[in-house]
Design a protein around this motif. Structure first.
Motif, PDB file in Angstrom:
ATOM      1  N   ALA A  87       0.847  -1.197   0.000  1.00  0.00           N
ATOM      2  CA  ALA A  87       0.000   0.000   0.000  1.00  0.00           C
ATOM      3  C   ALA A  87       0.874   1.235   0.000  1.00  0.00           C
ATOM      4  N   VAL A  88       0.468   2.219  -0.783  1.00  0.00           N
ATOM      5  CA  VAL A  88       1.189   3.493  -0.885  1.00  0.00           C
ATOM      6  C   VAL A  88       0.162   4.610  -0.751  1.00  0.00           C
ATOM      7  N   ASN A  89       0.308   5.486   0.231  1.00  0.00           N
ATOM      8  CA  ASN A  89      -0.692   6.545   0.375  1.00  0.00           C
ATOM      9  C   ASN A  89      -0.468   7.626  -0.676  1.00  0.00           C
ATOM     10  N   TYR A  90      -1.436   8.529  -0.791  1.00  0.00           N
ATOM     11  CA  TYR A  90      -1.390   9.513  -1.876  1.00  0.00           C
ATOM     12  C   TYR A  90      -0.248  10.524  -1.724  1.00  0.00           C
ATOM     13  N   PRO A  91       0.109  10.964  -0.519  1.00  0.00           N
ATOM     14  CA  PRO A  91       1.302  11.831  -0.407  1.00  0.00           C
ATOM     15  C   PRO A  91       2.568  11.154  -0.917  1.00  0.00           C
ATOM     16  N   ALA A  92       2.699   9.837  -0.704  1.00  0.00           N
ATOM     17  CA  ALA A  92       3.881   9.123  -1.206  1.00  0.00           C
ATOM     18  C   ALA A  92       3.841   8.996  -2.727  1.00  0.00           C
ATOM     19  N   ARG A  99       3.366   0.583  -5.897  1.00  0.00           N
ATOM     20  CA  ARG A  99       3.497  -0.731  -5.257  1.00  0.00           C
ATOM     21  C   ARG A  99       4.468  -1.644  -5.993  1.00  0.00           C
ATOM     22  N   MET A 100       4.849  -1.272  -7.190  1.00  0.00           N
ATOM     23  CA  MET A 100       5.790  -2.079  -7.955  1.00  0.00           C
ATOM     24  C   MET A 100       7.235  -1.804  -7.543  1.00  0.00           C
ATOM     25  N   ASP A 101       7.449  -0.748  -6.766  1.00  0.00           N
ATOM     26  CA  ASP A 101       8.809  -0.361  -6.390  1.00  0.00           C
ATOM     27  C   ASP A 101       9.353  -1.233  -5.263  1.00  0.00           C
ATOM     28  N   LYS A 102      10.671  -1.324  -5.222  1.00  0.00           N
ATOM     29  CA  LYS A 102      11.339  -1.926  -4.083  1.00  0.00           C
ATOM     30  C   LYS A 102      11.527  -0.850  -3.020  1.00  0.00           C
ATOM     31  N   LEU A 103      11.633  -1.284  -1.773  1.00  0.00           N
ATOM     32  CA  LEU A 103      11.688  -0.330  -0.671  1.00  0.00           C
ATOM     33  C   LEU A 103      12.892   0.606  -0.798  1.00  0.00           C
ATOM     34  N   LYS A 104      14.033   0.079  -1.197  1.00  0.00           N
ATOM     35  CA  LYS A 104      15.225   0.931  -1.289  1.00  0.00           C
ATOM     36  C   LYS A 104      15.044   2.016  -2.352  1.00  0.00           C
ATOM     37  N   ASP A 105      14.352   1.680  -3.438  1.00  0.00           N
ATOM     38  CA  ASP A 105      14.099   2.681  -4.486  1.00  0.00           C
ATOM     39  C   ASP A 105      13.102   3.726  -4.002  1.00  0.00           C
ATOM     40  N   ALA A 106      12.088   3.273  -3.232  1.00  0.00           N
ATOM     41  CA  ALA A 106      11.108   4.216  -2.700  1.00  0.00           C
ATOM     42  C   ALA A 106      11.767   5.205  -1.749  1.00  0.00           C
ATOM     43  N   LYS A 107      12.709   4.745  -0.933  1.00  0.00           N
ATOM     44  CA  LYS A 107      13.396   5.632   0.007  1.00  0.00           C
ATOM     45  C   LYS A 107      14.304   6.624  -0.710  1.00  0.00           C
ATOM     46  N   CYS A 110      11.990   9.317  -1.797  1.00  0.00           N
ATOM     47  CA  CYS A 110      11.458  10.089  -0.675  1.00  0.00           C
ATOM     48  C   CYS A 110      12.220   9.693   0.594  1.00  0.00           C
ATOM     49  N   PRO A 111      13.304  10.384   0.928  1.00  0.00           N
ATOM     50  CA  PRO A 111      14.136  10.011   2.083  1.00  0.00           C
ATOM     51  C   PRO A 111      13.376  10.026   3.412  1.00  0.00           C
ATOM     52  N   HIS A 112      12.351  10.878   3.536  1.00  0.00           N
ATOM     53  CA  HIS A 112      11.602  10.955   4.799  1.00  0.00           C
ATOM     54  C   HIS A 112      10.360  10.056   4.776  1.00  0.00           C
ATOM     55  N   LEU A 113      10.354   9.069   3.897  1.00  0.00           N
ATOM     56  CA  LEU A 113       9.229   8.142   3.774  1.00  0.00           C
ATOM     57  C   LEU A 113       9.044   7.346   5.066  1.00  0.00           C
ATOM     58  N   LYS A 114       7.811   7.269   5.546  1.00  0.00           N
ATOM     59  CA  LYS A 114       7.501   6.465   6.733  1.00  0.00           C
ATOM     60  C   LYS A 114       7.114   5.062   6.278  1.00  0.00           C
ATOM     61  N   VAL A 115       7.794   4.063   6.842  1.00  0.00           N
ATOM     62  CA  VAL A 115       7.581   2.664   6.448  1.00  0.00           C
ATOM     63  C   VAL A 115       6.997   1.896   7.629  1.00  0.00           C
ATOM     64  N   VAL A 116       5.884   1.200   7.381  1.00  0.00           N
ATOM     65  CA  VAL A 116       5.229   0.401   8.414  1.00  0.00           C
ATOM     66  C   VAL A 116       5.069  -1.018   7.895  1.00  0.00           C
TER      67      VAL A 116
END
Length: 638
Positions: A87-92, A99-107, A110-116
């Protein structure tokens, strides 16, 4: 007038009649509305004033975590399940994260991305939690929190929209049929519609008043142009499009506007009280409502008038339609060199049925915006089973390794059953089933009656699961189990006021009190060929029809098929549980007796199979197989 114009008047509504060739011109979009339609109550899917909405929670899993954590609505947040974004919220999404991205690419984006990470079960814990250093080799994913929040939203819709039929379509979607309450409001606003003229009920209604669409939602334009991002959840179709407000108003438009007002109020209640934003689509049926719900997201609602349907559907990629993807969609695309709905409209019904079978009528109709499925509340339907499963990244190779996962699965079943019993305290499963599988093979199962206990705990379920594991594994020292499932089946509700398993097993009893010793027969008068289902050795007795064993305090069971009732001798509380297990075993053996009779009577060697529509999928048949000697022999098969 242009004969292909969507505003061309048509004949009366055809209801369930088969589609004809001229329906490719969308000729059913402007039916004549009469006084009969205005006051009718039970027209169902034939109702030309029918209005249906699909309400979809925006980025639901991410929204649930934002509410739980109390984070600001502008905080970019993603929900992680092991190494995958679910799941990816709209601000992200504004940072290009999907949702196709890997976590390292998402970070990186967006370096301040909150991951749960989603909650997980782990051995030794009664409930799932948000643990540090979760590991797929020891933990199991839990979606229970999202299910509970989904139930809250559906409950608010049901409570806040009286008269509406609400059907949960998925964990984050619900269909709502507004036809009944919208018609009541219609007659309140325009009471003259209930005054039948001298010409009779089938007289067409007078022209409707103009509608002010402001504040009711986003009108999907008549001249719809598809963008490159069509059908994507984060579609960029927010540019100003030509309005449909100048088009002639119909009474169905009035019904749409009433439903839009009700939907807007319900969505605002959910946002204020629960903190979740939603997006809705409102149209004449379920298919079009779902299609229009994603027209403009998030936190919006879109209205699809009948006049806008043709140009909204024609440019649509037909393989985006449910059930028209995969092999079927590929076959249609290849056969007719088509990619859009408009490409397939030239294909006649006879041609389609000749190539793809009689049941392809539903394809022909859905391409023209026709959907004959009803909105039905499934909440009252009892879920007869609960399943907890784990696909193991590291296969079980020793029998002792299975007990860890049985406890993890038992925790999930305990939580779900207790949640269900909070709503229905007399709920109880008849059977517990353990299934183990190697790779993509069919696997093997063991089952047993699930003993009644006052409190459902992880220990009780795990103990029953461990017994099944020992029976399934046998003396095997090596194995290669890649999937384990633990399930409850035969879940049902006990009669009100009954607190023990005998009341649960008994069905259809009357309230006639039984006096001590009345109408009791010895069980030795047993069914012929019952394979020992009921024997004198157990000390069971039979009760004649009409007796109420709940009044006697004696464990008993009534067969709903042959109306025969069996009960154990009177017992003390100390041995009650043992007798309950004995009675459950008797019940299972007695059911096997009826099963054997059914097999003996079956004689249909040449049964004809027919192709089913998506709403009529055939049930898979179960094959009875002679048990192998232990799991090792089964899993060693090639």
């Amino acid at each position: 007038m242009d004969p292909r114009s969507p505003t061309r008047p048509t004949a009366l509504w055809k209801g369930k009649a088969k589609a004809t060739e001229d329906s490719e011109d969308f000729n059913d979009l402007n039916p004549v509305i009469t006084y009969r339609h205005a006051v009718a109550q039970n027209l169902g899917i034939r109702d030309p004033l029918r209005v249906v909405a699909l309400c979809d929670s925006d980025a639901f899993y991410a929204a649930c975590e934002m509410v739980r954590l109390g984070v600001d609505k502008e905080t970019p947040l993603v929900v992680l399940q092991w190494e995958m974004l679910i799941a990816v919220n709209y601000p992200a999404r504004k940072f290009g994260i999907s949702r196709m991205d890997k976590l390292k690419d998402a970070k990186k984006r967006c370096p301040h991305l909150k991951v749960v990470h989603v909650a997980t079960y782990k051995e030794g814990e009664k409930e799932p939690g948000y643990w540090d250093n979760v590991d797929t080799n020891t933990h199991k994913v839990s979606l229970d929190y999202y299910r509970r929040e989904s139930s809250k939203i559906a409950g608010m819709f049901k409570d806040g929209l009286p008269g509406c039929e609400v059907e949960k379509a998925s964990i984050d979607e619900a269909f709502i049929d507004f036809t009944k309450p919208a018609r009541e409001i219609l007659l309140q606003r325009y009471p003259h519609l209930a005054q039948v003229p001298p010409n009779g009920m089938d007289t067409p209604l007078p022209p409707p008043p103009p509608i002010v669409w402001d504040e009711l939602g986003e009108l999907i334009p008549i001249e719809h142009v598809v963008t490159d991002n069509e059908n994507k959840e984060d579609s960029a179709r927010n540019t100003k499009a030509p309005s449909t407000s100048e088009a002639p108003t119909t009474w169905h438009d009035v019904m749409l506007s009433i439903a839009a007002g009700l939907m807007e109020k319900a969505r605002e209640e959910v946002r204020v009280k629960l903190g979740y934003t939603t997006s809705a689509g409102i149209a004449r049926n379920k298919f079009l409502a779902k299609l229009s719900a994603s027209y403009k997201k998030p936190n919006s609602q879109s209205i699809l008038r009948n006049i806008a349907i043709p140009n909204y559907l024609r440019p649509l990629k037909f393989q985006k339609i449910r059930f028209l993807g995969g092999k079927l969609g590929g076959a249609l695309a290849q056969e007719y060199d088509a990619s859009t709905v408009g490409d397939l409209l030239a294909v006649g019904l006879e041609e389609l049925q000749r190539k793809f079978g009689e049941e392809s009528l539903w394809i022909y109709e859905v391409l023209r915006g026709v959907d004959r499925t009803e909105v039905k509340d499934k909440g009252s339907t009892l879920n007869k089973s609960m399943l907890a499963s784990k696909n193991l990244p590291k296969p079980i190779t020793k029998a002792s390794e299975g007990h860890h996962w049985i406890r993890v699965l038992a925790a999930e079943l305990a939580l779900r059953l207790n949640d269900a019993r909070d709503v229905s305290p007399n709920l109880w499963p008849k059977t517990i089933v353990l299934h183990a599988r190697k790779g993509y093979e069919s696997g093997r199962s063991k089952q047993a009656p699930f003993p009644f206990t006052r409190e459902v705990t992880v220990d009780v379920i795990a103990s029953a699961g461990d017994k099944l594991w020992k029976e399934l594994v046998g003396n095997s020292l090596t194995m290669n189990v890649s999937s384990v499932q633990l399930a409850f089946t035969g879940i049902d509700v006990a009669e009100p006021g009954q607190r023990t398993i005998e009341g649960f097993l008994k069905t259809g009893y009357t309230n006639k009190r039984v006096r001590d010793g009345s109408n009791a027969e010895d069980v030795n008068e047993q069914h012929s060929g019952s394979a020992g289902a009921v024997t004198g050795d157990t000390g069971t007795q039979t009760i004649r029809e009409g007796e109420d064993q709940s009044m006697t305090g004696i464990p008993s069971y009534n067969c709903p098929r042959c109306s025969r009732t069996f009960r154990l001798p009177e017992s003390t509380p100390e041995i009650a549980i043992v007798q309950e297990e004995t009675l459950a075993a008797i019940r299972m053996e007695h059911d096997d007796f009826h099963f054997a009779q059914d097999l003996a009577r079956s004689s249909q060697p040449n049964k004809v199979l027919t192709v089913k529509t998506p709403e009529q999928k055939p049930r898979p048949t179960k094959k009875r197989r002679k048990d192998s000697e232990g799991i090792e022999k089964f899993f060693s098969r090639k």
